[in-house]
Write a protein that holds these residues in place. Structure first.
Motif, PDB file in Angstrom:
ATOM      1  N   GLU A  52       1.642  10.195   9.435  1.00  7.43           N
ATOM      2  CA  GLU A  52       1.985   8.802   9.113  1.00  7.43           C
ATOM      3  C   GLU A  52       0.741   8.018   8.706  1.00  7.43           C
ATOM      4  O   GLU A  52       0.769   7.212   7.777  1.00  7.43           O
ATOM      5  CB  GLU A  52       2.671   8.114  10.294  1.00  7.43           C
ATOM      6  N   ALA A  53      -0.358   8.273   9.439  1.00  5.63           N
ATOM      7  CA  ALA A  53      -1.616   7.595   9.114  1.00  5.63           C
ATOM      8  C   ALA A  53      -2.093   7.990   7.720  1.00  5.63           C
ATOM      9  O   ALA A  53      -2.545   7.142   6.946  1.00  5.63           O
ATOM     10  CB  ALA A  53      -2.675   7.923  10.168  1.00  5.63           C
ATOM     11  N   TRP A  54      -1.973   9.267   7.381  1.00  2.49           N
ATOM     12  CA  TRP A  54      -2.368   9.714   6.046  1.00  2.49           C
ATOM     13  C   TRP A  54      -1.487   9.076   4.976  1.00  2.49           C
ATOM     14  O   TRP A  54      -1.981   8.661   3.927  1.00  2.49           O
ATOM     15  CB  TRP A  54      -2.296  11.237   5.944  1.00  2.49           C
ATOM     16  N   GLY A  55      -0.195   9.009   5.236  1.00  7.06           N
ATOM     17  CA  GLY A  55       0.710   8.375   4.271  1.00  7.06           C
ATOM     18  C   GLY A  55       0.344   6.926   4.023  1.00  7.06           C
ATOM     19  O   GLY A  55       0.282   6.476   2.869  1.00  7.06           O
ATOM     20  N   HIS A  56       0.068   6.206   5.096  1.00  7.52           N
ATOM     21  CA  HIS A  56      -0.337   4.807   4.964  1.00  7.52           C
ATOM     22  C   HIS A  56      -1.647   4.706   4.178  1.00  7.52           C
ATOM     23  O   HIS A  56      -1.774   3.883   3.268  1.00  7.52           O
ATOM     24  CB  HIS A  56      -0.499   4.171   6.349  1.00  7.52           C
TER      25      HIS A  56
ATOM     26  N   LEU B  18       1.876  -6.405   0.497  1.00  5.57           N
ATOM     27  CA  LEU B  18       0.990  -5.701   1.421  1.00  5.57           C
ATOM     28  C   LEU B  18       0.854  -6.427   2.756  1.00  5.57           C
ATOM     29  O   LEU B  18       0.726  -5.785   3.803  1.00  5.57           O
ATOM     30  CB  LEU B  18      -0.386  -5.485   0.790  1.00  5.57           C
ATOM     31  N   LEU B  19       0.890  -7.745   2.725  1.00  8.70           N
ATOM     32  CA  LEU B  19       0.855  -8.519   3.967  1.00  8.70           C
ATOM     33  C   LEU B  19       2.037  -8.146   4.850  1.00  8.70           C
ATOM     34  O   LEU B  19       1.877  -7.764   6.014  1.00  8.70           O
ATOM     35  CB  LEU B  19       0.864 -10.020   3.660  1.00  8.70           C
ATOM     36  N   VAL B  20       3.236  -8.222   4.294  1.00  6.73           N
ATOM     37  CA  VAL B  20       4.453  -7.953   5.068  1.00  6.73           C
ATOM     38  C   VAL B  20       4.498  -6.495   5.526  1.00  6.73           C
ATOM     39  O   VAL B  20       4.763  -6.208   6.706  1.00  6.73           O
ATOM     40  CB  VAL B  20       5.711  -8.317   4.242  1.00  6.73           C
ATOM     41  N   VAL B  21       4.229  -5.571   4.623  1.00  8.87           N
ATOM     42  CA  VAL B  21       4.305  -4.146   4.961  1.00  8.87           C
ATOM     43  C   VAL B  21       3.320  -3.793   6.075  1.00  8.87           C
ATOM     44  O   VAL B  21       3.674  -3.083   7.026  1.00  8.87           O
ATOM     45  CB  VAL B  21       4.072  -3.273   3.707  1.00  8.87           C
ATOM     46  N   ASN B  22       2.092  -4.299   5.986  1.00 12.24           N
ATOM     47  CA  ASN B  22       1.099  -3.972   7.010  1.00 12.24           C
ATOM     48  C   ASN B  22       1.462  -4.588   8.356  1.00 12.24           C
ATOM     49  O   ASN B  22       1.256  -3.962   9.395  1.00 12.24           O
ATOM     50  CB  ASN B  22      -0.301  -4.395   6.563  1.00 12.24           C
ATOM     51  N   LEU B  23       2.017  -5.788   8.355  1.00  9.22           N
ATOM     52  CA  LEU B  23       2.441  -6.395   9.619  1.00  9.22           C
ATOM     53  C   LEU B  23       3.594  -5.620  10.250  1.00  9.22           C
ATOM     54  O   LEU B  23       3.602  -5.379  11.455  1.00  9.22           O
ATOM     55  CB  LEU B  23       2.831  -7.862   9.409  1.00  9.22           C
ATOM     56  N   VAL B  24       4.553  -5.212   9.427  1.00  9.50           N
ATOM     57  CA  VAL B  24       5.700  -4.448   9.940  1.00  9.50           C
ATOM     58  C   VAL B  24       5.230  -3.094  10.473  1.00  9.50           C
ATOM     59  O   VAL B  24       5.607  -2.682  11.579  1.00  9.50           O
ATOM     60  CB  VAL B  24       6.782  -4.273   8.852  1.00  9.50           C
TER      61      VAL B  24
ATOM     62  N   MET C 212      -4.597  -2.089   9.830  1.00 12.57           N
ATOM     63  CA  MET C 212      -3.453  -2.744   9.187  1.00 12.57           C
ATOM     64  C   MET C 212      -3.513  -4.256   9.360  1.00 12.57           C
ATOM     65  O   MET C 212      -3.193  -5.004   8.425  1.00 12.57           O
ATOM     66  CB  MET C 212      -2.142  -2.211   9.776  1.00 12.57           C
ATOM     67  N   LEU C 213      -3.897  -4.705  10.533  1.00 12.01           N
ATOM     68  CA  LEU C 213      -4.004  -6.150  10.769  1.00 12.01           C
ATOM     69  C   LEU C 213      -5.138  -6.761   9.947  1.00 12.01           C
ATOM     70  O   LEU C 213      -5.008  -7.882   9.443  1.00 12.01           O
ATOM     71  CB  LEU C 213      -4.177  -6.438  12.258  1.00 12.01           C
ATOM     72  N   VAL C 214      -6.224  -6.020   9.792  1.00 13.01           N
ATOM     73  CA  VAL C 214      -7.330  -6.496   8.942  1.00 13.01           C
ATOM     74  C   VAL C 214      -6.848  -6.615   7.499  1.00 13.01           C
ATOM     75  O   VAL C 214      -7.095  -7.624   6.821  1.00 13.01           O
ATOM     76  CB  VAL C 214      -8.557  -5.559   9.056  1.00 13.01           C
ATOM     77  N   ILE C 215      -6.142  -5.600   7.028  1.00 18.46           N
ATOM     78  CA  ILE C 215      -5.615  -5.643   5.654  1.00 18.46           C
ATOM     79  C   ILE C 215      -4.613  -6.785   5.507  1.00 18.46           C
ATOM     80  O   ILE C 215      -4.618  -7.495   4.496  1.00 18.46           O
ATOM     81  CB  ILE C 215      -4.993  -4.291   5.254  1.00 18.46           C
ATOM     82  N   ALA C 216      -3.762  -6.987   6.514  1.00 15.53           N
ATOM     83  CA  ALA C 216      -2.789  -8.084   6.446  1.00 15.53           C
ATOM     84  C   ALA C 216      -3.510  -9.427   6.321  1.00 15.53           C
ATOM     85  O   ALA C 216      -3.105 -10.282   5.520  1.00 15.53           O
ATOM     86  CB  ALA C 216      -1.885  -8.069   7.674  1.00 15.53           C
ATOM     87  N   ALA C 217      -4.578  -9.617   7.088  1.00 12.87           N
ATOM     88  CA  ALA C 217      -5.346 -10.864   7.004  1.00 12.87           C
ATOM     89  C   ALA C 217      -5.975 -11.017   5.621  1.00 12.87           C
ATOM     90  O   ALA C 217      -5.981 -12.114   5.037  1.00 12.87           O
ATOM     91  CB  ALA C 217      -6.419 -10.895   8.092  1.00 12.87           C
TER      92      ALA C 217
END
Length: 150
Positions: free
Chosen positions: A55-59, A95-101, A117-122
């Motif tokens: 999952e981490a690789w997919g993300h 990307l904001l929504v996807v990373n938060l979810v 993911m939270l860093v990317i969302a910010a």
């Protein structure tokens, strides 16, 4: 070479060009985070495979794809392309929504990746705000020119 800095009649830099310069730096930081994530996963795949899940690789691969797309759209926006600017806004919001979810999904991703993911969302929230600000600052100028009887 195209001059991407917009100046008003007095020669001062416009808010749109300042915001676009920030967008450019933010996208560069995003590329660094995306590539850093891939490097971290490669190292973890050898050192601690339980932290480098599929999952981490997919993300990480999806994040890396956007690390290719965002600079291209940023260059278009810097050249004055409305579609480039619109793409930045849409990509940032998605990307904001996807990373938060994804960060909120229990037990799917390792803790270090949730932080990423939270860093990317910010970063994407900031990107969306800046690109919306640029669009708003450009819009009145286009409307005024369209209504100009000359």
């Amino acid at each position: 070479m195209v001059n991407s800095v917009e100046r008003d009649e007095l020669g001062s830099t416009s808010l749109a060009s300042v915001s676009l310069a920030r967008v450019k730096r933010l996208v560069a930081a995003y590329v660094v985070v995306a590539l850093g994530t891939l490097v971290a996963l490669a190292v973890l795949a050898v050192a601690a495979p339980h932290l480098a899940t599929s999952e981490a690789w997919g993300h990480a691969v999806i994040v890396a794809v956007f690390a290719i797309v965002l600079p291209v759209r940023t260059r278009a926006a810097l050249k004055g392309s409305p579609s480039g600017l619109r793409a930045l806004t849409i990509i940032g919001c998605v990307l904001l929504v996807v990373n938060l979810v994804e960060a909120a999904l229990p037990g799917v991703f390792p803790a270090w990746m949730r932080v990423e993911m939270l860093v990317i969302a910010a970063m994407m929230l900031t990107l969306a705000i800046l690109s919306i600000r640029v669009r708003r600052n450009r819009q009145p100028v286009a409307d005024d020119q369209a209504n100009d009887p000359r």
